[in-house]
Scaffold this motif. Structure first.
Motif, mmCIF file in Angstrom:
data_model
loop_
_atom_site.group_PDB
_atom_site.id
_atom_site.type_symbol
_atom_site.label_atom_id
_atom_site.label_comp_id
_atom_site.label_asym_id
_atom_site.label_seq_id
_atom_site.Cartn_x
_atom_site.Cartn_y
_atom_site.Cartn_z
ATOM 1 N N SER A 49 47.985 48.025 50.392
ATOM 2 C CA SER A 49 46.895 48.004 49.413
ATOM 3 C C SER A 49 47.220 46.973 48.342
ATOM 4 O O SER A 49 48.396 46.673 48.090
ATOM 5 C CB SER A 49 46.698 49.388 48.778
ATOM 6 O OG SER A 49 47.864 49.774 48.077
ATOM 7 N N LEU A 50 46.191 46.458 47.715
ATOM 8 C CA LEU A 50 46.380 45.448 46.685
ATOM 9 C C LEU A 50 46.328 46.084 45.302
ATOM 10 O O LEU A 50 45.633 47.085 45.099
ATOM 11 C CB LEU A 50 45.302 44.367 46.792
ATOM 12 C CG LEU A 50 45.249 43.574 48.103
ATOM 13 C CD1 LEU A 50 44.193 42.469 48.009
ATOM 14 C CD2 LEU A 50 46.606 42.980 48.437
ATOM 15 N N PRO A 74 42.973 43.916 40.314
ATOM 16 C CA PRO A 74 42.887 42.465 40.120
ATOM 17 C C PRO A 74 43.097 42.042 38.671
ATOM 18 O O PRO A 74 42.596 42.678 37.746
ATOM 19 C CB PRO A 74 41.466 42.134 40.586
ATOM 20 C CG PRO A 74 40.703 43.407 40.471
ATOM 21 C CD PRO A 74 41.687 44.499 40.739
ATOM 22 N N SER A 129 35.629 34.341 40.880
ATOM 23 C CA SER A 129 36.190 33.697 42.071
ATOM 24 C C SER A 129 36.364 32.204 41.847
ATOM 25 O O SER A 129 35.798 31.626 40.922
ATOM 26 C CB SER A 129 35.300 33.943 43.287
ATOM 27 O OG SER A 129 34.022 33.360 43.094
ATOM 28 N N ALA A 139 47.369 37.946 46.741
ATOM 29 C CA ALA A 139 47.417 39.402 46.902
ATOM 30 C C ALA A 139 48.243 40.047 45.803
ATOM 31 O O ALA A 139 47.933 41.141 45.319
ATOM 32 C CB ALA A 139 47.988 39.754 48.273
ATOM 33 N N TRP A 145 43.997 39.680 44.247
ATOM 34 C CA TRP A 145 42.917 38.827 44.723
ATOM 35 C C TRP A 145 42.937 38.751 46.241
ATOM 36 O O TRP A 145 43.983 38.803 46.876
ATOM 37 C CB TRP A 145 43.054 37.419 44.155
ATOM 38 C CG TRP A 145 43.020 37.333 42.659
ATOM 39 C CD1 TRP A 145 42.520 38.270 41.794
ATOM 40 C CD2 TRP A 145 43.517 36.267 41.848
ATOM 41 N NE1 TRP A 145 42.669 37.851 40.497
ATOM 42 C CE2 TRP A 145 43.274 36.615 40.489
ATOM 43 C CE3 TRP A 145 44.137 35.044 42.117
ATOM 44 C CZ2 TRP A 145 43.636 35.795 39.431
ATOM 45 C CZ3 TRP A 145 44.489 34.218 41.071
ATOM 46 C CH2 TRP A 145 44.236 34.584 39.737
ATOM 47 N N ASP A 146 41.766 38.607 46.817
ATOM 48 C CA ASP A 146 41.639 38.438 48.263
ATOM 49 C C ASP A 146 41.320 36.977 48.553
ATOM 50 O O ASP A 146 40.837 36.249 47.681
ATOM 51 C CB ASP A 146 40.537 39.349 48.810
ATOM 52 C CG ASP A 146 40.723 39.649 50.290
ATOM 53 O OD1 ASP A 146 41.581 39.010 50.924
ATOM 54 O OD2 ASP A 146 40.009 40.520 50.817
ATOM 55 N N VAL A 163 39.560 41.699 44.229
ATOM 56 C CA VAL A 163 39.240 42.823 45.112
ATOM 57 C C VAL A 163 38.503 43.884 44.318
ATOM 58 O O VAL A 163 38.965 44.315 43.236
ATOM 59 C CB VAL A 163 40.520 43.421 45.716
ATOM 60 C CG1 VAL A 163 40.191 44.631 46.570
ATOM 61 C CG2 VAL A 163 41.247 42.371 46.547
ATOM 62 N N GLU A 180 37.109 47.676 44.169
ATOM 63 C CA GLU A 180 37.259 48.979 44.799
ATOM 64 C C GLU A 180 35.883 49.668 44.886
ATOM 65 O O GLU A 180 35.156 49.750 43.906
ATOM 66 C CB GLU A 180 38.206 49.862 43.973
ATOM 67 C CG GLU A 180 39.640 49.335 43.936
ATOM 68 C CD GLU A 180 40.548 50.278 43.180
ATOM 69 O OE1 GLU A 180 40.051 51.321 42.712
ATOM 70 O OE2 GLU A 180 41.745 49.977 43.067
#
Length: 312
Positions: free
Chosen positions: A117-118, A121, A211, A251, A255-256, A308, A310
């Motif tokens: 899991s990350l 952010p 982003s 990560a 961030w993804d 990311v 949730e």
């Protein structure tokens, strides 16, 4: 975000019993010609695709090592055109990045946890952008032996030649830029070289909030200088290494990363500002002396980096 309209393929419906058809009208004849042209175009596209696949397969077999011999390589090194391992845009304003402190590193989540899991952010800031590049594409050490000195980097590279260059295309970031911008990452200085300013609404209309983009390119000559025709294989390896390094560093910040594979060569070239340089054509005969244009950049891909979210 704007909707993407896809053109649906035409389909011809066949009946199981014979039917009588009237004589073809002008519109019908045009439609039949259109279908025939479409079929012909599809056949041409299939042939071109097969030709490209054959070319790729030929290159792969020609440049791979085997159990009995090595793939061929250059017979010597072109010292007059020894590549520069660090690309710089001298006239571009230099925006220094921060070197993470021990406290910053202590706050980073364990490496193994990023596969499960990350973390929450972190916002885009000079600190987090600095940390992203520092943990993915920066210099990690300097080594010296005798009169030779060379650097190592965080992202792996074939022969430590590092043909991969990185760019950031981002909205405004406090303490870095008041405007949306395009910048080149200079690992030796751990800084951003400002290449261009973008319209303020560029990101708001195209990408999720918070982003930005990371563009990657290759300077083939850095590998070809030593490995010859095998260079293209190694450059592709190194782009993959850079993608993985950026993904893991992102990560750690919550961030993804997603590869935007819908852009072609020309779009990537414009996005990274590489279209301003003269194109390079392979000489028809050997050339003696310095040839600076041989160190041109080839745009490879662009990554979308985003926080990311949730889902509740």
């Amino acid at each position: 975000m704007p909707l993407i309209h896809r053109r649906l393929p035409l389909s011809l419906h066949h009946h199981h019993r014979p039917i009588s058809l009237p004589l073809p009208s002008t519109a019908t004849r045009k439609f039949v010609r259109f279908i025939s042209m479409s079929t012909s175009s599809q056949e041409t596209a299939t042939e071109e695709k097969q030709e490209l696949l054959t070319q790729v397969s030929k290159y792969h077999n020609q440049t791979k090592h085997s159990f009995t011999n090595y793939a061929r390589g250059p017979h010597g090194l072109d010292w007059a055109n020894q590549p520069n391992p660090f690309r710089r845009y001298i006239s571009a304003p230099l925006l220094p990045l921060l070197h993470p402190t021990s406290d910053d590193q202590a706050d980073s989540p364990p490496y193994s946890s990023l596969f499960n899991s990350l973390p929450s952010p972190k916002p885009i800031s000079k600190t987090t952008i600095s940390q992203l590049f520092y943990n993915s594409l920066a210099l990690s050490a300097w080594k010296t032996t005798g009169f030779s000195t060379w650097s190592l980097r965080v992202n792996p590279s074939s022969g430590n030649l590092h043909p991969t260059e990185a760019y950031i295309i981002s909205p405004a970031i406090d303490s870095l830029s008041e405007h949306s911008f395009v910048a080149h990452y200079a690992p030796k200085e751990h800084a951003l070289e400002l290449r261009a300013r973008l319209p303020s609404g560029f990101f708001a209309g195209c990408f999720p909030e918070g982003s930005f983009l990371i563009g990657l390119s290759s300077i083939f000559w850095r590998e070809a200088w030593k490995y010859g025709e095998r260079a293209f294989r190694y450059c592709n390896h190194d782009v993959g290494h850079a993608i993985a390094a950026v993904s893991m560093a992102a990560a750690g910040l919550g961030w993804d990363v997603r590869l935007l594979d819908g852009l072609g060569y020309e779009e990537l070239e414009k996005l990274m500002g590489l279209n301003t340089f003269p194109g390079f054509s392979i000489p028809s005969r050997p050339v003696k002396g310095r040839m600076p244009e041989i160190e041109f950049e080839h745009p490879d891909c662009v990554l979308l980096v985003f926080p990311v979210v949730e889902l509740i």
